[in-house]
Design an enzyme around this catalytic site. Structure first.
Site, mmCIF file in Angstrom:
data_model
loop_
_atom_site.group_PDB
_atom_site.id
_atom_site.type_symbol
_atom_site.label_atom_id
_atom_site.label_comp_id
_atom_site.label_asym_id
_atom_site.label_seq_id
_atom_site.Cartn_x
_atom_site.Cartn_y
_atom_site.Cartn_z
ATOM 1 N N GLU A 9 26.471 0.578 -2.027
ATOM 2 C CA GLU A 9 27.987 1.380 -2.746
ATOM 3 C C GLU A 9 27.437 2.523 -3.028
ATOM 4 O OE1 GLU A 9 29.641 -1.164 -5.352
ATOM 5 O OE2 GLU A 9 28.205 -3.162 -4.444
ATOM 6 N N ARG A 54 33.686 -1.163 3.626
ATOM 7 C CA ARG A 54 34.902 -0.987 2.753
ATOM 8 C C ARG A 54 34.971 0.381 2.189
ATOM 9 N NH1 ARG A 54 35.448 -3.081 -3.380
ATOM 10 N NH2 ARG A 54 37.595 -2.803 -3.751
ATOM 11 N N TYR A 56 37.346 2.729 -0.155
ATOM 12 C CA TYR A 56 38.381 2.715 -1.136
ATOM 13 C C TYR A 56 38.464 3.698 -2.254
ATOM 14 C CZ TYR A 56 34.542 0.033 -3.365
ATOM 15 O OH TYR A 56 33.438 -0.284 -3.531
ATOM 16 N N ASP A 58 38.162 4.065 -5.998
ATOM 17 C CA ASP A 58 37.781 3.321 -7.231
ATOM 18 C C ASP A 58 38.105 3.678 -8.475
ATOM 19 O OD1 ASP A 58 36.423 1.259 -8.592
ATOM 20 O OD2 ASP A 58 34.424 2.155 -8.447
ATOM 21 N N GLU A 64 34.858 5.878 -2.763
ATOM 22 C CA GLU A 64 33.787 4.976 -2.679
ATOM 23 C C GLU A 64 33.752 4.375 -1.287
ATOM 24 O OE1 GLU A 64 31.448 1.502 -5.099
ATOM 25 O OE2 GLU A 64 32.985 2.564 -6.172
ATOM 26 N N THR A 67 28.640 -0.093 2.411
ATOM 27 C CA THR A 67 28.250 -0.292 3.756
ATOM 28 C C THR A 67 28.623 -1.902 4.094
ATOM 29 O OG1 THR A 67 26.109 -0.955 3.242
ATOM 30 C CG2 THR A 67 26.819 1.100 3.664
ATOM 31 N N TRP A 425 34.867 -9.564 1.728
ATOM 32 C CA TRP A 425 33.835 -9.894 2.062
ATOM 33 C C TRP A 425 33.539 -11.291 2.681
ATOM 34 C CZ3 TRP A 425 31.217 -5.702 2.746
ATOM 35 C CH2 TRP A 425 31.391 -4.414 1.972
#
Length: 473
Positions: A9, A54, A56, A58, A64, A67, A425
């Site tokens: 991340e 993802r 997005y 944050d 952010e 992977t 996820w």
């Protein structure tokens, strides 16, 4: 765990400035402009992509990218670089829209960990571990490794000691190059927090998988690294250490007396020889900890991982001998150390000069037309291991050997056929009334009849409908 799933991340620093360097937009406004195409695509600033990653916004207006699940560390690097490329394009498009609107404003995204105001951004590593293992045993052995691995995988940077209470700014100590600026933003060894009391290892139990079988080890001490070699080493070496710990065999007893004091001391000692107090009353050094772990994990590495051991050793040797010739073209901290000293000498300034701070930020700019690191790559002064085709493929293709493959198939099919969907996820679901969610709790699963049925449902529900154009990616 011989085969392990992991993910990365990355929080990016965000700044929007005019041509003269002054702030053009506040971070919140810049973030809204940056994410405009994302919201248009998914009606949210939090979306899963065709590559199963993802993307997005944050808390705190931090863009952010997380992977997808990877069980190959070079694939993880490719997926991470794909995220950089996508965000770089979003920033370029946002800048073009601002210019078309008559605004003097350029959006920069920085893949670093500390900005000029001292705000910290994370680079969080995730490793799948067996729930049946002794999770409480992990920190005892893993922490000394994590505290000292910065001598190989740190991003490097400059710090200036704060002046004494009441003293003027000019009386602060001289600026100093360090292995990692992130070290000054760690406050606990182990904790369930992530921000206010930022720990090295986060213990919040969110497995993103079958909670009876798996647990997710969340390591938040790492530096955001531009070098593909540095990023790969972070994961490959940590994986080997975890395998050794999980084996149940005797391990190096290297527990430190104070992990937080040690991580700061290690960052500031470019020789790697500062004495670090250990829990048993003795002392060790960063070089010794890394070398003992490297020697210990050799038996756990297979033939394909011999290059990891060799690169790890070269990194340790660069610190031990002071010979930076290899490291200065492969590892972030050493690349920056040489670059910063060259620029400071040429300009006749010290490392605390604002020009060096600007250079540091430019090094981590993900825009290839603005990035100092990208310029070094083009000149052969920084590594470029992955070819462009692999990075481009990672933008739209999920890893094929993990659960990410299933998520990527569903997202791709749903987007191509214009079918509304929600994924996370572990769950895949269409948003029509009565649709049942499909859970994928095994991170290693690449085939599942329920997912095949969901894909058929997507195709059937979109029969005759025009295909949607590919989203940004």
């Amino acid at each position: 765990m011989k085969r392990r799933v992991g993910g990365l991340e990355t929080e990016y620093g965000l700044v929007c400035v005019r041509a003269d360097g002054s702030r053009a937009l506040e971070p919140e406004a810049a973030a809204r402009e940056l994410f405009r195409p994302v919201v248009a695509m998914g009606r949210s600033s939090n979306v899963f992509l065709r590559n199963a990653a993802r993307l997005y916004l944050d808390v705190g207006s931090h863009p952010e990218y997380a992977t997808a699940e990877c069980d190959d560390w070079w694939e993880l690097v490719a997926q991470d670089r794909a995220g950089d490329r996508m965000f770089a394009e979003l920033a370029a498009e946002a800048t073009e829209r601002l210019a078309a609107d008559g605004q003097d404003a350029r959006i920069h995204l920085l893949k670093n960990n500390v900005d000029s105001a001292g705000n910290a951004f994370g680079s969080h590593e995730n490793y799948l571990v067996d729930r049946r293992g002794e999770f409480t045993r992990l920190p005892r052995y893993l922490l000394p490794f994590l505290v000292t691995r910065q001598i190989v995988t740190g991003a490097g940077g400059v710090v200036r000691p704060a002046p004494a209470d009441g003293a003027p700014e000019q009386e602060a100590g001289p600026a100093q190059f360090v292995f990692s600026r992130r070290s000054d933003h760690m406050w606990e060894a182990v904790s369930s927090a992530t921000t206010r009391t930022r720990p090295i290892i986060n213990t919040r139990d969110e497995p993103h998988g079958d909670p009876t079988r798996f647990r997710r080890l969340h390591v938040i001490v790492g530096d955001s690294t531009m070098s593909e070699v540095s990023t790969h080493l972070r994961f490959a070496t940590t994986d080997l250490v975890l395998r050794a710990i999980e084996s149940g065999r005797a391990l190096p007893e290297l527990a430190l007396h104070d992990d937080i004091a040690a991580i700061r001391a290690v960052a500031r000692d470019l020789t790697g020889t500062t004495a670090i107090p250990t829990a048993d009353g003795g002392t060790t050094t960063a070089i010794e900890v890394q070398q003992r772990w490297l020697d210990h994990v050799t038996e756990f590495a297979d033939e394909s991982e011999q290059d990891v051991l060799e690169t790890w050793q070269r990194g340790i040797d660069a610190v031990r001998t002071g010979d930076r010739s290899w490291a200065a073209t492969h590892l972030d901290w050493a690349i920056k150390e040489r670059l910063f000293h060259q620029v400071a000498e040429r300009r006749g300034v010290d490392l605390g000069d604002p020009a060096i701070e600007r250079l540091d930020l430019a090094y981590h700019d993900i825009d290839p037309t603005q990035s100092v690191f990208a310029a070094l790559q083009r000149r052969g002064l920084a590594p470029q291991v992955l070819d462009e085709q692999r990075i481009e493929r990672a933008r739209t293709t999920a890893p094929t050997t993990t659960r990410a493959h299933l998520r990527g198939q569903v997202v791709t099919a749903a987007q191509e056929h214009g079918v509304d969907h929600v994924v996370d996820w572990t769950t895949l679901r269409l948003t029509r009334p009565g649709a049942m969610p499909v859970q994928v709790l095994d991170p290693f699963a690449t085939e599942l009849p329920a997912v095949d049925a969901l894909l058929e449902e997507i195709r059937a529900s979109a029969a005759g409908a025009p295909e949607s154009p590919p989203p940004f990616a």
